[in-house]
Design a protein around this motif. Structure first.
Motif: not given
Length: 137
Positions: A66-72
């Motif tokens: 999640l920390l690496k997601s583009r959106f969040f």
């Protein structure tokens, strides 16, 4: 041995239950957070932050994804590393909420009760956004 020690088995079961519960809660929060970025009456950022905390407890591996997601990812990294939300992200969130509110009032239902309920949620959303701490430099 886990099979011969009931307290270890119970502890393992509690740990699995907590992990699954946290991951389910994180999933719900991510859905609400995504909706919050699209709809004016739901503040998205607090739900994404809560999802991050739940994933940290339930699945550190998914938390890292999640920390690496583009959106969040950037918002979550700012929260964890800098202790808050960037000023431009706050402004963007406020603009989206206000624009969505204007759109809803112009083209949405005209019933006074629905407008009152919508206004209530919009005000709550704005208050939540305004109370988020600014990111430290």
């Amino acid at each position: 041995d886990v099979d011969n020690n009931p307290s270890i088995a119970a502890s393992t079961a509690r740990s699995r239950f907590l992990s699954v519960t946290c991951m389910l809660g994180a999933g719900v929060c991510l859905v609400l957070g995504t909706l919050g970025f699209l709809l004016p009456v739901i503040p998205g950022t607090p739900f994404v932050l809560l999802a991050s905390v739940l994933l940290l407890k339930g699945s550190p591996r998914l938390h890292q994804k999640l920390l690496k997601s583009r959106f969040f990812g950037r918002i979550l990294r700012d929260w964890e590393e800098r202790g808050g939300i960037r000023h431009q992200d706050k402004i963007r969130a406020i603009v989206i909420v206000v624009a969505g509110a204007v759109f809803s009032f112009l083209f949405g239902p005209q019933q006074p009760l629905l407008r009152l309920i919508g206004s209530f949620f919009i005000i709550i959303g704005l208050l939540v956004i305004l109370r988020l701490p600014p990111a430290r430099d």
